[in-house]
Design an enzyme around this catalytic site. Structure first.
Site, PDB file in Angstrom:
ATOM      1  N   ARG A 197      51.892  53.811  24.605  1.00  0.00           N
ATOM      2  CA  ARG A 197      52.735  54.196  24.519  1.00  0.00           C
ATOM      3  C   ARG A 197      52.239  55.071  23.350  1.00  0.00           C
ATOM      4  O   ARG A 197      51.867  54.527  22.815  1.00  0.00           O
ATOM      5  CB  ARG A 197      54.342  54.471  24.614  1.00  0.00           C
ATOM      6  CG  ARG A 197      54.856  54.291  25.959  1.00  0.00           C
ATOM      7  CD  ARG A 197      54.952  54.850  27.429  1.00  0.00           C
ATOM      8  NE  ARG A 197      55.452  54.229  28.589  1.00  0.00           N
ATOM      9  CZ  ARG A 197      55.219  53.564  29.532  1.00  0.00           C
ATOM     10  NH1 ARG A 197      53.381  53.354  29.277  1.00  0.00           N
ATOM     11  NH2 ARG A 197      55.574  53.570  30.111  1.00  0.00           N
ATOM     12  N   HIS A 201      45.792  58.979  30.445  1.00  0.00           N
ATOM     13  CA  HIS A 201      47.267  57.562  31.187  1.00  0.00           C
ATOM     14  C   HIS A 201      46.462  56.702  32.283  1.00  0.00           C
ATOM     15  O   HIS A 201      47.112  57.241  33.213  1.00  0.00           O
ATOM     16  CB  HIS A 201      48.171  57.990  30.772  1.00  0.00           C
ATOM     17  CG  HIS A 201      49.107  57.109  30.869  1.00  0.00           C
ATOM     18  ND1 HIS A 201      50.433  57.504  29.838  1.00  0.00           N
ATOM     19  CD2 HIS A 201      49.594  56.078  31.657  1.00  0.00           C
ATOM     20  CE1 HIS A 201      51.254  56.816  30.115  1.00  0.00           C
ATOM     21  NE2 HIS A 201      50.475  55.611  31.037  1.00  0.00           N
ATOM     22  N   GLU A 223      53.138  64.447  27.736  1.00  0.00           N
ATOM     23  CA  GLU A 223      52.058  63.585  29.187  1.00  0.00           C
ATOM     24  C   GLU A 223      52.609  64.789  29.891  1.00  0.00           C
ATOM     25  O   GLU A 223      53.873  64.583  30.564  1.00  0.00           O
ATOM     26  CB  GLU A 223      51.834  62.253  28.998  1.00  0.00           C
ATOM     27  CG  GLU A 223      50.982  60.952  28.651  1.00  0.00           C
ATOM     28  CD  GLU A 223      51.373  59.862  28.069  1.00  0.00           C
ATOM     29  OE1 GLU A 223      50.376  59.507  27.824  1.00  0.00           O
ATOM     30  OE2 GLU A 223      51.602  59.655  29.011  1.00  0.00           O
ATOM     31  N   THR A 256      46.800  51.675  24.362  1.00  0.00           N
ATOM     32  CA  THR A 256      46.782  51.706  25.693  1.00  0.00           C
ATOM     33  C   THR A 256      48.325  51.415  26.223  1.00  0.00           C
ATOM     34  O   THR A 256      48.142  51.394  27.998  1.00  0.00           O
ATOM     35  CB  THR A 256      45.495  51.003  26.485  1.00  0.00           C
ATOM     36  OG1 THR A 256      45.932  49.641  26.325  1.00  0.00           O
ATOM     37  CG2 THR A 256      44.665  50.908  26.614  1.00  0.00           C
ATOM     38  N   ALA A 308      53.278  40.038  28.526  1.00  0.00           N
ATOM     39  CA  ALA A 308      51.840  39.077  29.684  1.00  0.00           C
ATOM     40  C   ALA A 308      50.435  40.249  28.989  1.00  0.00           C
ATOM     41  O   ALA A 308      49.384  39.467  29.490  1.00  0.00           O
ATOM     42  CB  ALA A 308      52.549  39.719  30.554  1.00  0.00           C
ATOM     43  N   LEU A 309      50.724  41.194  29.135  1.00  0.00           N
ATOM     44  CA  LEU A 309      49.330  42.322  28.752  1.00  0.00           C
ATOM     45  C   LEU A 309      49.038  42.002  27.544  1.00  0.00           C
ATOM     46  O   LEU A 309      47.647  41.916  27.300  1.00  0.00           O
ATOM     47  CB  LEU A 309      50.157  43.406  28.932  1.00  0.00           C
ATOM     48  CG  LEU A 309      50.052  44.292  30.071  1.00  0.00           C
ATOM     49  CD1 LEU A 309      50.801  45.923  29.645  1.00  0.00           C
ATOM     50  CD2 LEU A 309      49.038  44.274  30.809  1.00  0.00           C
ATOM     51  N   ASP A 328      44.442  56.460  25.925  1.00  0.00           N
ATOM     52  CA  ASP A 328      45.123  56.603  26.911  1.00  0.00           C
ATOM     53  C   ASP A 328      45.864  57.144  26.784  1.00  0.00           C
ATOM     54  O   ASP A 328      46.800  57.614  27.917  1.00  0.00           O
ATOM     55  CB  ASP A 328      44.888  55.363  27.837  1.00  0.00           C
ATOM     56  CG  ASP A 328      45.194  55.293  29.166  1.00  0.00           C
ATOM     57  OD1 ASP A 328      43.917  55.967  30.003  1.00  0.00           O
ATOM     58  OD2 ASP A 328      45.628  54.542  29.925  1.00  0.00           O
TER      59      ASP A 328
END
Length: 316
Positions: A233, A283, A262, A231, A156-157, A257
């Site tokens: 992982r 992120h 993290e 954007t 979808a992204l 990002d």
């Protein structure tokens, strides 16, 4: 006994949550260290975690646990095999960032291709003020229109990213899975796609097959003015190889990002340097108010559905 719900890292979702329909007990913590997870989930039936790991050992230590509601799309912090063995439902968030993440990726593309940081630095240094002409040239500017965007990940992204890119006049290609024996219709072999790209944008999950998807060999296939956008992982990209490629001029730039660790409390080689062709954001591609609210609402809907006996967005 009312179901006890424990949110392990509430500060990761800084907005108002919808009320749950069913009566329940609610306990939330700003964040939770790994050593405290089992203790905090000891009597919980439902755990909510954005990024706090829930391991097999934790699952063994929490006999009442029946559901894990992941407050994100990525679920690599949850031991799915252990959950499946115990019959614990795991639900994640789906398709909530179809505006926010592609917009953030697009911002990084624009900033890098149009040399935003270079020209901002020049203006602050007084170089435009000293120019002989009405404008100041110091770095080549590339338009997005007419350029080739290679998208890795056609979910979808990835599809939403493609829609934005096409609206700006970009030529969009989808890369086939790395090392795939067959190339599906509508895809380009992975290595070939990297060589064609003006921009590569990653929109795929992190797993054993995709870790270091982009490393030294892959960066060497890209054009020397191509841009890498991640954007998704941090583990998708070999950070040491990326730094080497940027410093040697093997690629034109990178916009990230996400990083492997993290937050990067132990430092990161990409944060130790200042390069005008490297942009790192903390992120936050998903953190637009509208996008976050979509996530928060779906999180509550997932828990409501489970408590009603009709679990949705299940992984196991």
């Amino acid at each position: 006994m009312l179901p006890r719900i424990v949110f392990l890292d509430r500060d990761s979702l800084p907005l108002t949550l919808l009320p749950l329909k069913a009566k329940h007990q609610w306990q939330e913590y700003a964040n939770t260290a790994a050593a405290d997870v089992a203790g905090r989930l000891q009597n919980a039936e439902i755990a909510i975690s954005n990024k706090v790991p829930i391991t097999a050992a934790t699952i063994t230590a929490c006999p009442n646990l029946k559901m894990i509601a992941v407050a994100a799309t990525g679920y690599n912090q949850i031991d799915l095999a252990a959950c499946k063995a115990r019959g614990i439902r795991v639900c994640n968030i789906r398709d909530y960032a179809l505006s926010g993440v592609p917009e953030h990726a697009l911002m990084l593309m624009l900033a890098l291709r149009r040399q935003l940081l270079t020209y901002r630095i020049d203006v602050l240094a007084g170089k435009w003020q000293q120019a002989q002409s009405f404008c100041h040239f110091s770095a080549p500017i590339q338009d997005l229109a007419g350029s080739t965007l290679v998208i890795v990940g056609s979910g979808a992204l990835g599809q939403a990213m493609a829609g934005l890119a096409r609206a700006l006049g970009m030529h969009v290609l989808f890369a086939e899975r790395k090392n795939a024996s067959v190339t599906r219709e509508g895809y380009i072999p992975f290595n070939q796609a990297l060589g064609l790209a003006d921009i590569v944008s990653l929109h795929c999950p992190l797993n054993t097959e995709t870790r270091h998807l982009i490393a030294e060999a892959e960066l060497a296939l890209m054009k020397n003015d191509a841009v890498l956008i991640n954007t998704a992982r941090g583990g998708l990209v070999d950070e040491a190889a990326l730094l080497k490629a940027l410093q040697a001029g093997y690629i034109g730039g990178a916009g990230l990002d996400v990083l492997i660790e993290e937050p990067p409390r132990n430092g990161n080689i990409l944060l130790d340097i200042e390069l005008p062709n490297l942009i790192i954001t903390p992120h936050i591609a998903w953190a637009g108010r509208f996008t976050m609210q979509q996530l928060a609402d779906q999180l509550i809907h997932n828990i409501d559905a489970f408590l009603a006996g009709e679990p949705s967005n299940t992984l196991v």
